[in-house]
Design an enzyme around this catalytic site. Structure first.
Site, short mmCIF file in Angstrom:
data_model
loop_
_atom_site.label_atom_id
_atom_site.label_comp_id
_atom_site.label_asym_id
_atom_site.label_seq_id
_atom_site.Cartn_x
_atom_site.Cartn_y
_atom_site.Cartn_z
N THR B 191 16.87 32.33 60.87
CA THR B 191 15.59 32.56 60.20
C THR B 191 14.49 31.60 60.67
O THR B 191 14.73 30.42 60.89
CB THR B 191 15.78 32.42 58.67
OG1 THR B 191 16.85 33.26 58.27
CG2 THR B 191 14.51 32.78 57.92
N PRO B 193 9.90 30.88 60.29
CA PRO B 193 8.79 31.14 59.38
C PRO B 193 8.27 32.58 59.48
O PRO B 193 7.97 33.21 58.48
CB PRO B 193 7.73 30.14 59.81
CG PRO B 193 8.51 29.01 60.42
CD PRO B 193 9.72 29.63 61.04
N SER B 197 13.83 39.05 57.55
CA SER B 197 14.59 40.29 57.67
C SER B 197 14.48 40.86 59.08
O SER B 197 15.44 41.43 59.60
CB SER B 197 14.04 41.33 56.70
OG SER B 197 14.09 40.84 55.39
N ILE B 224 17.68 26.58 56.65
CA ILE B 224 19.01 26.60 57.26
C ILE B 224 19.99 25.82 56.38
O ILE B 224 19.81 24.62 56.15
CB ILE B 224 18.95 25.99 58.68
CG1 ILE B 224 17.92 26.75 59.53
CG2 ILE B 224 20.34 26.02 59.33
CD1 ILE B 224 18.08 28.27 59.55
N GLU B 436 21.50 36.43 53.88
CA GLU B 436 22.40 37.23 54.71
C GLU B 436 22.06 38.73 54.62
O GLU B 436 22.93 39.58 54.49
CB GLU B 436 23.86 36.95 54.35
CG GLU B 436 24.22 35.50 54.63
CD GLU B 436 25.71 35.26 54.82
OE1 GLU B 436 26.44 36.22 55.15
OE2 GLU B 436 26.13 34.11 54.68
N GLY B 437 20.78 39.03 54.74
CA GLY B 437 20.30 40.40 54.60
C GLY B 437 19.93 40.65 53.16
O GLY B 437 20.80 40.64 52.29
N ASN B 439 19.08 42.59 49.76
CA ASN B 439 19.71 43.83 49.29
C ASN B 439 18.86 45.05 49.64
O ASN B 439 19.39 46.13 49.90
CB ASN B 439 19.94 43.75 47.78
CG ASN B 439 21.10 42.84 47.45
OD1 ASN B 439 21.60 42.12 48.31
ND2 ASN B 439 21.54 42.86 46.21
N ASP B 440 17.53 44.85 49.67
CA ASP B 440 16.64 45.98 50.01
C ASP B 440 16.89 46.42 51.45
O ASP B 440 17.02 47.61 51.74
CB ASP B 440 15.18 45.56 49.86
CG ASP B 440 14.96 44.68 48.65
OD1 ASP B 440 14.35 45.15 47.69
OD2 ASP B 440 15.43 43.51 48.67
C1 LIG Z 1 18.86 29.00 50.00
C2 LIG Z 1 18.71 29.73 51.29
C3 LIG Z 1 19.61 29.53 52.30
C4 LIG Z 1 19.47 30.19 53.51
N1 LIG Z 1 20.35 29.91 54.52
C5 LIG Z 1 20.12 30.42 55.76
C6 LIG Z 1 20.91 30.04 56.87
O1 LIG Z 1 21.86 29.25 56.73
N2 LIG Z 1 20.63 30.54 58.08
C7 LIG Z 1 19.59 31.41 58.28
O2 LIG Z 1 19.37 31.82 59.41
N3 LIG Z 1 18.82 31.82 57.24
C8 LIG Z 1 19.05 31.33 55.99
N4 LIG Z 1 18.25 31.71 54.93
C9 LIG Z 1 17.19 32.69 55.16
C10 LIG Z 1 17.49 34.05 54.55
O3 LIG Z 1 18.50 34.69 55.27
C11 LIG Z 1 16.18 34.85 54.52
O4 LIG Z 1 15.40 34.30 53.50
C12 LIG Z 1 16.39 36.32 54.31
O5 LIG Z 1 16.96 36.91 55.43
C13 LIG Z 1 15.10 37.07 53.99
O6 LIG Z 1 14.07 36.75 54.89
P1 LIG Z 1 12.64 36.30 54.35
O7 LIG Z 1 12.86 35.27 53.35
O8 LIG Z 1 11.80 35.99 55.50
O9 LIG Z 1 12.07 37.57 53.61
P2 LIG Z 1 11.27 38.77 54.28
O10 LIG Z 1 12.02 39.36 55.39
O11 LIG Z 1 9.88 38.36 54.52
O12 LIG Z 1 11.31 39.80 53.09
C14 LIG Z 1 10.47 39.70 51.92
C15 LIG Z 1 10.71 40.94 51.08
O13 LIG Z 1 10.35 42.11 51.79
C16 LIG Z 1 11.41 43.02 51.91
N5 LIG Z 1 11.34 43.65 53.21
C17 LIG Z 1 11.24 43.07 54.43
N6 LIG Z 1 11.19 43.98 55.39
C18 LIG Z 1 11.25 45.20 54.79
C19 LIG Z 1 11.26 46.54 55.26
N7 LIG Z 1 11.23 46.83 56.56
N8 LIG Z 1 11.35 47.52 54.36
C20 LIG Z 1 11.42 47.25 53.05
N9 LIG Z 1 11.42 46.02 52.54
C21 LIG Z 1 11.34 44.99 53.40
C22 LIG Z 1 12.64 42.16 51.73
O14 LIG Z 1 13.72 42.91 51.25
C23 LIG Z 1 12.17 41.14 50.71
O15 LIG Z 1 12.25 41.69 49.43
C24 LIG Z 1 18.40 31.09 53.70
C25 LIG Z 1 17.50 31.32 52.66
C26 LIG Z 1 17.64 30.65 51.47
C27 LIG Z 1 16.63 30.90 50.40
#
Ligand SMILES: Cc1cc2nc3c(=O)[nH]c(=O)nc-3n(C[C@H](O)[C@H](O)[C@H](O)COP(=O)(O)OP(=O)(O)OC[C@H]3O[C@@H](n4cnc5c(N)ncnc54)[C@H](O)[C@@H]3O)c2cc1C
Lengths: 253, 627
Positions: B191, B193, B197, B224, B436-437, B439-440
């Site tokens: 992940t 900034p 997803s 991370i 890890e992905g 739910n949406d």
């Molecule tokens: C405590 C914690 C630990 C983590 N650990 C790790 C780790 O070890 N390694 C790592 O790589 N990452 C890690 N992450 C990152 C985590 O995997 C991401 O936060 C997650 O994948 C979602 O990405 P985002 O936060 O950028 O949300 P976004 O992708 O910006 O999504 C925001 C919202 O929009 C929705 N959305 C996005 N795209 C679409 C679409 N095309 N259609 C419909 N809805 C959509 C999503 O479902 C969500 O509701 C961690 C996060 C947290 C909070």
């Protein structure tokens, strides 16, 4: 000194609330969590400590009981014992097995295995007999150090600190000897997962009392096993006078 | 026939659509392209994939899998007690939460315990457990401390899983025993900034040196897990790849094993979070890090597949973990319900409380049944469990939230107190719906992957129809299948697989699967490639799929319980019956709602509402108190 024999018994886990069987022949053991008798864990730990100090070279864990007894031998092996001997006794023979039988078995094994020291727990938390160490010493005609609080090797043998009613007592014994472990002797270690895996590969021999020439025919009969009496509900009294009245009424004063 | 011709139109356009949504839903392009080519040959063995074609393939679900041989069972059972003992006697989840960290001595004990290398082969010092055995230990983590669970999971479920799955012999030798026994932590860094997803859009870049011996890595990652403590990380970065056929240069993601000791790897302070506070989460920065070429993981340009395979491989563990969490919540709730007296009665006597308790247990049962269906299929060597794993992650995380919330409700004010520990669990488990992905995204992934599979079948059929004489067998079976399903005769029969007591409930599930297949076909015909833009509908379809899977795994497990005459068989039967009633009703509704005019109209209105609110930048109403 080279070889230590430790006795490990499989008992109903200390955290389980024990229930008496409806037919009053004993307590319910089926589907109930079992583990190693806590005092035996202390015995195993003491043996491992002796091995770590290079005083002992090999530790043999022995359990007398049904097939499942092998679980506690595995635990001992995971903690650090080198090999196990399972003396299989099951069914009615096991239900009525007494310290006299176990001590004869341990004594015979100690001679067969050329053990220099036998360590057992001071008592098992299921039948609370507190006899096995003493009887084993008698069968072998070896010195005994019971209720051990501290065990030290000296040139002549062992210096043993014992827990007695009034405090601690220190005695000297020669070896071979039989020891029983008390609560404060040590804090047993945890079996780590990798050691549990390794324990699967350690040798575990199965024998029967017959192989050892020991007769385990029951010598006692269980007449009845009863739940402890249920404590009567208490009652609140408003003041001291009422209390005294009640006590008099009950014929207590 | 008309229907099929229309679907053929869609199919001709399909390739572009596949590429589009595969990027969105984290699928591997290469696989999909080859899938498309061989679609007439390739049939998935996955139960869930096949319901998109309205078919039931029973092998992976009936009878309930039972893969562990006696020795393997005995082994895992002998590990349960000592693992639990660690949590009852050494660790304290409340203390970890309070301190926002796990103290050093506790971590050391965890290392000694062997908890950091549960699936690493024994020759590297690990326990060498299979997925099902691992799942059993995850349950214990989930029941006791999710912060510890994430610390361990970030390390081995994702952090170094790539080395286990894709590592060369040399990489395994170099890293696995360190990561298992030498207190070296691992992390998984995907992940960024601007990329959550949409993982394909990462900007971290690795440029190959002129001599080709190493890559120079630059970029930054956020959130991370173990980011502040890990010395070995699986890092994903864009790399320039030349297409051998066309000579064209293209960015493709590559996975790297990066050691902190390479220099240039730093991290931010631990993030302050809602829950799993004791799990370390940080930003990680890479500043001209020199990564040897030998540390490419899984081949240059294959990073996307590496990332998705790792995540996919670990998802079942979340299901098992949360099944344990739910057990904990249920135990707390039941303890309270059994003792608390109000209005002169134990509250367990009241219907409102009973309904909650039943529902909580039904969800726990289904979650656990899913987790062990998947783990056992994985242990059997199944490679196609991605839909099932995604469904179990969604189902588990949402059920756990519900169960914990209801447990708090049963405890009343006591549930709101820290002392009851449920507030911490609620905060801790919330993350499972996000990482890890989300739910949406996983819902879209389930629906679109399945739809694509169904579509590939239609294409094959279309070819067959072009030359019906040569394909008489295929065509006639297909026609009779369609006819029988469309007049509702029902070709799906659960009866051979389930206990007689459950046959009415099996029928419900069968009806759902038939309607599911038909709904997918209808959607394909109606929307063609544009189905990818119909998220409202895809979500309903996905929810229907989730309900179907929950019915099938519980039907299977309860039938097993009856067959083995387990003491809890009747109870499991009861829970399955209720679940099937609830899930089939909801499923039928959702399926109808993928095409019901009233629902489509409602969806239009909801779209409008959301648009207005976003344009306004907040609530768009006129307050009642206005001049
Ligand atoms: C405590 C914690 C630990 C983590 N650990 C790790 C780790 O070890 N390694 C790592 O790589 N990452 C890690 N992450 C990152 C985590 O995997 C991401 O936060 C997650 O994948 C979602 O990405 P985002 O936060 O950028 O949300 P976004 O992708 O910006 O999504 C925001 C919202 O929009 C929705 N959305 C996005 N795209 C679409 C679409 N095309 N259609 C419909 N809805 C959509 C999503 O479902 C969500 O509701 C961690 C996060 C947290 C909070």
């Amino acid at each position: 000194m080279s070889r230590v024999l430790v006795g490990v018994k499989r008992v109903v886990d200390y955290a389980v609330k024990v229930r008496v069987k409806p037919d009053k022949t004993g307590v319910v053991t089926e589907g109930v969590k079992h583990s190693m008798n806590p005092f035996d864990e202390i015995a195993v730990e003491e043996a491992i400590k002796l091995k770590e100090k290079k005083i002992a070279s090999e530790i043999i864990a022995v359990s007398v009981g049904p097939t499942q007894s092998q679980e506690v031998i595995r635990t001992a092996l995971a903690m650090g014992a080198d090999r196990g001997v399972h003396v299989e006794v099951s069914g009615k023979d096991y239900d009525l097995l007494q310290p006299i039988h176990v001590s004869k078995i341990l004594a015979k094994l100690a001679l067969d295995e050329k053990a220099d020291l036998i360590i057992v727990g001071k008592q098992a938390i299921d039948d609370d007999s507190n006899q096995t160490a003493q009887m084993t010493a008698a069968v072998l005609d070896w010195p005994q150090g019971t209720f051990c609080n501290k065990v030290e090797k000296t040139d002549a043998g062992l210096n043993i600190t014992r827990e007695i009613d009034g405090g601690l007592e220190t005695i000297k014994t020669k070896i071979p000897a039989v020891l029983s472990a008390d609560l404060r002797l040590n804090t047993p270690r945890y079996a780590t997962l990798p050691n549990i895996m390794k324990a699967k590969k350690k040798p575990l021999k199965k024998v029967t009392p017959k192989d050892l020439g020991v007769d385990t025919t029951p010598r006692i009969e269980v007449v009845s096993v009863e739940e402890p009496p249920v404590r009567q509900a208490g009652a609140l009294v408003p003041d001291v006078d009422a209390l005294v009245g009640k006590l008099k009424e009950g014929g207590h004063i | 026939m008309i229907r099929l011709i229309r679907s053929y139109k869609f199919l001709r356009l399909r390739k572009t659509s596949v590429q589009y949504f595969s990027a969105r839903t984290n699928m591997d392009l290469k696989d999909i392209k080859s899938d498309t080519k061989s679609s007439q040959l390739k049939n998935s063995s996955s139960f869930m994939m096949n319901i998109f074609r309205g078919k039931m393939l029973s092998a992976e679900v009936f009878p309930y899998p039972d893969v562990l041989v006696a020795d393997e069972k005995e082994l895992i059972l002998s590990l349960v007690d000592p693992f639990e003992k660690f949590f009852t006697e050494i660790n304290s989840a409340s203390r970890n939460d309070e301190n926002s960290s796990i103290d050093g001595t506790v971590l050391n004990k965890l290392w000694e315990l062997g908890a950091f290398g549960i699936q690493v082969p024994e020759k590297y010092g690990g326990l060498g457990l299979g997925n099902t055995q691992y799942g059993r230990l995850c349950e214990i983590l989930g029941a006791n401390d999710l912060s510890v669970g994430i610390t361990l999971g970030a390390h081995q479920s994702i952090g170094f899983k790539g080395i286990l799955l894709f590592g060369t012999q040399q990489q395994k030798e170099k890293y696995l025993s360190k990561l298992t026994t030498e207190k070296v932590y691992a992390a998984f860094a995907l992940t960024e900034p601007s990329s959550g997803s949409d993982a394909g859009s990462i900007r971290t870049r690795a440029v190959k040196s002129d001599d080709g011996n190493y890559f120079i890595l630059n970029g930054s990652k956020i959130w991370i897990s173990n980011g502040g403590v890990a010395d070995v990380m699986t890092v994903f970065a864009q790399t320039e790849q030349v297409d051998l056929a066309t000579g064209e240069k293209k960015d493709r993601v590559t996975a790297f094993i990066v050691e902190r000791s390479f220099g240039g790897v730093t991290n931010g302070p631990p993030e302050k979070k809602m829950g799993i506070k004791a799990s370390n989460t940080t930003e990680v920065y890479f500043d001209n890090v020199k990564v040897p070429i030998d540390n490419v993981l899984g081949g240059e340009g294959n990073g996307f597949k590496v990332a998705m395979t790792i995540l996919n491989n670990g998802r079942f563990g979340m299901g098992a973990t949360l099944a344990g969490t739910m057990k904990f919540c249920i135990q707390k709730a039941v303890e309270h319900a059994n003792n608390r007296v109000q209005f002169g009665k134990k509250i367990k006597e009241y219907g409102c409380i009973q309904e909650k308790i039943s529902q909580m247990n039904i969800l726990q049962y289904a979650t656990e049944s899913m987790a062990y269906t998947i783990s056992q299929n994985m242990d059997k060597g199944s490679k196609e469990y991605h839909l099932e794993a995604a469904i179990s992650k969604i189902f588990a995380s949402e059920s756990a939230w519900y169960v914990c919330d209801e447990a708090i409700q049963i405890l009343g004010g006591m549930g709101y107190m820290k002392e009851a520990e449920l507030e911490r669990v609620l905060r801790d488990l919330r993350i499972f719906r996000i990482f890890e992905g989300t739910n949406d995204i996983l819902r879209l992934f389930v629906a679109l992957t399945g739809i694509q599979y169904a579509a590939s079948n239609l294409k094959f059929l279309q070819r067959a129809f072009k030359n019906p004489a040569n394909n008489f067998g295929i065509v006639s079976t297909e026609i009779s299948r369609r006819v029988s399903t469309s007049i509702g005769l029902g070709t799906i029969d659960f009866n051979p697989h389930i206990a007689p007591e459950l046959q009415n409930y099996g029928k419900k599930a069968a009806n759902c699967i038939e309607l599911f297949g038909k709904s997918v076909e209808r959607l394909l015909v109606r929307y063609g490639k544009n189905i990818i833009n119909e998220q409202y509908i895809l979500k309903r379809l996905s929810n229907a799929a989730i309900d179907i899977y929950s019915m099938v795994v519980t039907l299977s497990r309860a039938s097993r319980a009856i067959k083995l005459n387990l003491p809890t068989a009747q109870h499991e039967l009861n829970m399955t019956k209720v679940l099937c009633i609830q899930a089939s009703n909801r499923c039928m509704d959702n399926l109808r709602n993928t095409s019901a005019e009233s629902e489509l109209e409602m969806i239009d209105v909801m779209e409008e509402i959301a648009r207005e609110v976003c344009n306004k930048g907040g609530v768009n109403t006129t307050h009642v108190i206005t001049n």
